[in-house]
Design an enzyme around this catalytic site. Sequence first.
Site, mmCIF file in Angstrom:
data_model
loop_
_atom_site.group_PDB
_atom_site.id
_atom_site.type_symbol
_atom_site.label_atom_id
_atom_site.label_comp_id
_atom_site.label_asym_id
_atom_site.label_seq_id
_atom_site.Cartn_x
_atom_site.Cartn_y
_atom_site.Cartn_z
ATOM 1 N N GLY A 99 49.524 3.789 17.083
ATOM 2 C CA GLY A 99 49.913 5.149 16.724
ATOM 3 C C GLY A 99 51.089 5.149 15.764
ATOM 4 N N GLY A 124 53.463 2.261 16.645
ATOM 5 C CA GLY A 124 52.801 0.994 16.367
ATOM 6 C C GLY A 124 52.706 0.692 14.885
ATOM 7 C CG ASP A 180 44.928 2.299 19.166
ATOM 8 O OD1 ASP A 180 46.112 2.665 19.117
ATOM 9 O OD2 ASP A 180 44.021 2.997 19.681
ATOM 10 C CG ASN A 228 58.971 7.529 27.224
ATOM 11 O OD1 ASN A 228 59.875 6.861 27.696
ATOM 12 N ND2 ASN A 228 59.031 8.049 26.008
ATOM 13 N NE ARG A 236 66.733 9.389 19.803
ATOM 14 C CZ ARG A 236 65.625 9.436 20.542
ATOM 15 N NH1 ARG A 236 65.716 9.393 21.870
ATOM 16 N NH2 ARG A 236 64.443 9.535 19.964
ATOM 17 C CG HIS A 274 64.359 6.231 27.605
ATOM 18 N ND1 HIS A 274 65.348 6.505 26.685
ATOM 19 C CD2 HIS A 274 63.184 6.499 26.982
ATOM 20 C CE1 HIS A 274 64.788 6.910 25.556
ATOM 21 N NE2 HIS A 274 63.482 6.925 25.714
#
Length: 320
Positions: A12, A15, A34, A121, A152, A176
């Site tokens: 995706g 990736g 994939d 996640n 961040r 996370h």
Amino acid sequence: MARPKIALIGAGQIGGTLAHLAALKELGDVVLFDIAEGIPEGKALDIAESGPSAKFDARMSGTQSYADIAGADVCIVTAGVARKPGMSRDDLLGINLKVMKSVGEGIAAHAPNAFVICITNPLDAMVWALREFSGLPHEKVCGMAGVLDSARFRHFLADEFDVSMKDVTAFVLGGHGDTMVPLVRYSTVAGIPLPDLVKMGWTTQDKLDAIVQRTRDGGAEIVGLLKTGSAFYAPATSAIEMAESYLKDQKRVLPCAAYVDGAYGLKGFYVGVPTVIGAGGVERVVEISMNKDEQAMFDNSVNAVKGLVAACKGIDDSLS
């Protein structure tokens, strides 16, 4: 000597970005895997065709077969469903747990000696499940979260102080998600701790508190702006930083979701902590001292991750 082999599980947005970055840095030959036919092949070919202009030497290929990741030195796992606006990372648990089972079995069968970095996640629970399904050594399986969250945090701090982010050091502990713990006391600008910068009048405590909260909400902020996907440039760059430290035995001190067994009072548990990443994988967990407030926030984050792990066990009996 043969170039290292990097297997990217999931082609995706993350990736594809991982493949491009790995090629640009010439970290090794890349295999994009994939289940969607044509996607990994197309992205691999597109990146390969950029090679003459970007002047990198790396073989790029795409596949739907785990057999093609055989002998990979590094596997980076992004497979799974991404967040949409209004969703938390935890909402993805049931769907992505099934994906981790398939991926873990594929890696175990074809790349059992790889260093595995999970990005899927909810991160801390997924890296735990991936390790369980794969059976790989704990030090060879970790999750990319802390590097991203710290990046961040550093970006927001550099903006606040109008300084180069090269001079900003910051890191984040814990899971996370919404309970992550950006450690203000251990974060610095050119070696000057953030609390001292408040005393020097460079910023205010309220502004620092807002930056901490924005760091916690960093992923959701991007999801809200994109509307049809989640962050991919920064997550991919963070994972490549980890992979490079492993492949080149750099022994970088990087925060990641690592297996903690004894440190921080934890026994056999994956959570975000500072680590040393080298040729042995996660070679060391760096245990820092925390004050009462920091410890309370860390404990809260650990408990949130424990809840997700318990939910995984409830979904898949083989994890119990």
